[in-house]
Design a protein around this motif. Structure first.
Motif, PDB file in Angstrom:
ATOM      1  N   LEU A 218       0.815  -1.333   0.147  1.00 51.00           N
ATOM      2  CA  LEU A 218       0.002   0.059   0.038  1.00 51.00           C
ATOM      3  C   LEU A 218       0.901   1.275   0.012  1.00 51.00           C
ATOM      4  N   THR A 219       1.761   1.106   0.953  1.00 52.10           N
ATOM      5  CA  THR A 219       2.748   2.513   0.979  1.00 52.10           C
ATOM      6  C   THR A 219       3.450   2.742  -0.290  1.00 52.10           C
ATOM      7  N   GLU A 220       3.912   1.568  -1.040  1.00 46.53           N
ATOM      8  CA  GLU A 220       4.594   1.842  -2.469  1.00 46.53           C
ATOM      9  C   GLU A 220       3.712   2.040  -3.513  1.00 46.53           C
ATOM     10  N   ALA A 221       2.454   1.820  -3.391  1.00 51.56           N
ATOM     11  CA  ALA A 221       1.456   2.413  -4.400  1.00 51.56           C
ATOM     12  C   ALA A 221       1.024   3.762  -4.312  1.00 51.56           C
ATOM     13  N   LYS A 222       1.366   4.253  -2.970  1.00 52.35           N
ATOM     14  CA  LYS A 222       0.886   5.528  -2.810  1.00 52.35           C
ATOM     15  C   LYS A 222       2.159   6.426  -3.237  1.00 52.35           C
ATOM     16  N   ASP A 223       3.393   5.963  -3.119  1.00 50.81           N
ATOM     17  CA  ASP A 223       4.517   6.635  -3.241  1.00 50.81           C
ATOM     18  C   ASP A 223       4.485   6.592  -4.890  1.00 50.81           C
ATOM     19  N   GLN A 224       4.212   5.565  -5.570  1.00 49.78           N
ATOM     20  CA  GLN A 224       4.165   5.588  -6.852  1.00 49.78           C
ATOM     21  C   GLN A 224       3.209   6.605  -7.890  1.00 49.78           C
ATOM     22  N   ILE A 225       2.238   6.614  -7.136  1.00 45.19           N
ATOM     23  CA  ILE A 225       1.032   7.684  -7.400  1.00 45.19           C
ATOM     24  C   ILE A 225       1.668   9.227  -7.485  1.00 45.19           C
ATOM     25  N   LYS A 226       2.159   9.195  -6.420  1.00 44.52           N
ATOM     26  CA  LYS A 226       2.803  10.901  -6.239  1.00 44.52           C
ATOM     27  C   LYS A 226       3.982  10.799  -7.267  1.00 44.52           C
ATOM     28  N   SER A 227       4.691   9.934  -7.324  1.00 42.33           N
ATOM     29  CA  SER A 227       5.626   9.947  -8.551  1.00 42.33           C
ATOM     30  C   SER A 227       5.047  10.236 -10.061  1.00 42.33           C
ATOM     31  N   LEU A 228       4.099   9.579 -10.170  1.00 42.59           N
ATOM     32  CA  LEU A 228       3.512   9.801 -11.455  1.00 42.59           C
ATOM     33  C   LEU A 228       2.753  10.994 -11.752  1.00 42.59           C
ATOM     34  N   ASP A 229       2.325  11.627 -10.680  1.00 40.42           N
ATOM     35  CA  ASP A 229       1.810  13.074 -10.419  1.00 40.42           C
ATOM     36  C   ASP A 229       2.860  13.995 -10.720  1.00 40.42           C
ATOM     37  N   GLU A 230       3.975  13.799 -10.241  1.00 42.21           N
ATOM     38  CA  GLU A 230       5.149  14.827 -10.381  1.00 42.21           C
ATOM     39  C   GLU A 230       5.465  14.601 -11.803  1.00 42.21           C
ATOM     40  N   THR A 236       3.171  18.756 -18.126  1.00 42.22           N
ATOM     41  CA  THR A 236       2.012  19.589 -18.444  1.00 42.22           C
ATOM     42  C   THR A 236       2.516  21.133 -18.195  1.00 42.22           C
ATOM     43  N   PHE A 237       3.349  21.450 -17.286  1.00 43.57           N
ATOM     44  CA  PHE A 237       4.073  22.862 -17.025  1.00 43.57           C
ATOM     45  C   PHE A 237       5.017  23.002 -18.225  1.00 43.57           C
ATOM     46  N   ASN A 238       5.707  22.001 -18.895  1.00 42.16           N
ATOM     47  CA  ASN A 238       6.626  22.263 -19.770  1.00 42.16           C
ATOM     48  C   ASN A 238       5.797  22.812 -21.114  1.00 42.16           C
ATOM     49  N   LEU A 239       4.652  22.014 -21.243  1.00 46.28           N
ATOM     50  CA  LEU A 239       3.759  22.547 -22.237  1.00 46.28           C
ATOM     51  C   LEU A 239       3.458  24.099 -22.236  1.00 46.28           C
ATOM     52  N   PRO A 266      -2.256  19.735  -7.430  1.00 47.71           N
ATOM     53  CA  PRO A 266      -2.058  20.622  -6.322  1.00 47.71           C
ATOM     54  C   PRO A 266      -0.680  20.490  -5.629  1.00 47.71           C
ATOM     55  N   ASP A 267      -0.470  19.062  -5.198  1.00 47.36           N
ATOM     56  CA  ASP A 267       0.278  18.750  -4.157  1.00 47.36           C
ATOM     57  C   ASP A 267       1.817  18.486  -4.767  1.00 47.36           C
ATOM     58  N   THR A 268       2.196  19.022  -6.002  1.00 47.05           N
ATOM     59  CA  THR A 268       3.513  18.813  -6.811  1.00 47.05           C
ATOM     60  C   THR A 268       4.215  20.125  -6.788  1.00 47.05           C
ATOM     61  N   GLU A 269       5.411  19.829  -6.850  1.00 45.41           N
ATOM     62  CA  GLU A 269       6.391  21.110  -7.059  1.00 45.41           C
ATOM     63  C   GLU A 269       6.029  21.732  -8.278  1.00 45.41           C
ATOM     64  N   ALA A 270       5.531  21.213  -9.377  1.00 45.84           N
ATOM     65  CA  ALA A 270       5.345  21.967 -10.666  1.00 45.84           C
ATOM     66  C   ALA A 270       4.033  22.805 -10.253  1.00 45.84           C
ATOM     67  N   ALA A 271       3.136  22.234  -9.371  1.00 47.07           N
ATOM     68  CA  ALA A 271       1.880  23.339  -9.192  1.00 47.07           C
ATOM     69  C   ALA A 271       2.413  24.623  -8.461  1.00 47.07           C
TER      70      ALA A 271
END
Length: 363
Positions: A218-230, A236-239, A266-271
């Motif tokens: 479960l923890t690994e899955a949440k970390d991977q979601i955050k990584s994909l969001d980043e 999208t920011f580069n576009l 909203p929880d990413t550095e790019a935001a």
């Protein structure tokens, strides 16, 4: 003469039943050495194939409990190959799986076979003979893992998808979702990777997180979601930066991409970087990142509530039609509804409309 043969047959059956009952009692009291001795002695004179198969099964079970996993497994393998019409096929296969599982938990390897192809065949036979046994879902998971070990990723992904469809509520289905997501993530190439692979990975991870409150991954899955969001937020920011470049200047498109980063991630550095850019190029922008973060949490809670309602019975107030309020009558819907639209009284919060900025820029 017939009576004599019948009496001999009946006495043989009674004797076999007595022997088996005695052996089963020894198994129940964990007298495994005695079981092996009794079986070996009985096999010296036994000629009935069905009774021989039963005795061998008892011996395999005793050896298994003594920790002699390979010897036990080989006896069961012999039963499957040479006594397949004389055994309880499902019972033998389930014990084989149990022994295989014990070996796997002990050493991380359950392969008692000469090749992975033979191991896969064993697990496929178990599933075919006992598709709803306790070992079926794990067997299918093992097939996928063996296929991955053989670098047959396509076959493995097909097996994992089949596992999810066949045993959707099993813990093994959770592992399958994670392995599918990991495969898609590996297949991506940086932030310019295949967007479909990214979406498939995110979908599998979100379904996994929604389904399992407790799971080793479960923890690994949440970390991977955050990584994909980043990754997707940065993409999208580069576009947006691309359309802010004077060579490709399209301010309206740039605003939309920046706003999308803020709303969707909203929880990413790019935001944070997107909000700073948007504040500089749009004087009407008031800085909504914190507001969007709160809104996103509300929408996530709403989504969870909706999913619970899909898989759970309706609330009592929703079942009682006499208390429902009609929201739209058919005659007032311009032909859209043929039956009244009723309020179920669930007090749901409507989803927020995020198209305002886009419409403003287009105008």
């Amino acid at each position: 003469m017939k009576k004599i043969l019948l009496l001999i047959l009946m006495s043989h059956v009674i004797f076999a039943q007595t022997v088996n009952k005695k052996i089963e009692e020894h198994l129940a009291f964990e007298k495994y050495d005695q079981v092996i001795t009794d079986v070996d002695n009985a096999l010296l004179t036994e000629t009935n194939r069905k009774q021989i198969a039963s005795l061998k099964y008892f011996k395999a079970k005793a050896l298994y409990h003594q920790g002699e996993l390979e010897d036990a497994f080989n006896i069961l393998k012999e039963l499957v190959e040479d006594y397949n019409f004389d055994i309880d096929y499902e019972k033998v296969l389930n014990l084989q799986f149990e022994i295989s599982n014990a070996r796997y938990e002990k050493s991380g390897n359950s392969n008692f076979f000469g090749s992975s192809a033979e191991a896969i065949q064993f697990y496929e036979d178990l599933i075919a003979q006992a598709p709803y046994s306790k070992g079926a879902a794990t067997s299918m998971l093992r097939i996928g893992m063996l296929q991955q070990d053989d670098d047959d990723e396509i076959a493995a992904m097909s097996t994992y998808h089949k596992l999810i469809a066949t045993y959707p509520k099993s813990d093994e289905a959770g592992y399958a979702r994670i392995y599918i997501a990991q495969f898609n993530i590996r297949s991506m190439r940086g932030i310019y990777g295949d967007l479909e692979l990214m979406r498939e990975a995110r979908t599998q991870l979100r379904l996994f997180i929604n389904q399992y409150n407790k799971h080793p991954l479960l923890t690994e899955a949440k970390d991977q979601i955050k990584s994909l969001d980043e990754v997707e937020a940065e993409r999208t920011f580069n576009l947006a930066l691309f359309y802010l470049d004077p060579v490709h200047s399209r301010p309206a498109a740039a605003k939309r991409y920046l706003y999308r980063v803020i709303v969707d991630f909203p929880d990413t550095e790019a935001a944070i970087a997107a909000e700073e850019k948007l504040a500089k190029i749009d004087s009407n922008y008031k800085g909504e990142l914190k507001t969007k973060q709160i809104s996103r949490k509300k929408n996530t809670a709403l989504q969870k509530t909706l999913e619970q309602q899909i898989f759970s019975p309706l609330a009592p107030q929703a079942k009682d039609r006499s208390t429902r309020r009609t929201i739209v009558r058919p005659e007032d819907s311009n032909g859209k509804y043929l039956v009244p639209v009723e309020d179920l009284g669930l007090d749901l919060v409507p989803l927020e409309n995020t198209d305002t900025t886009k419409k403003k820029d287009d105008k």
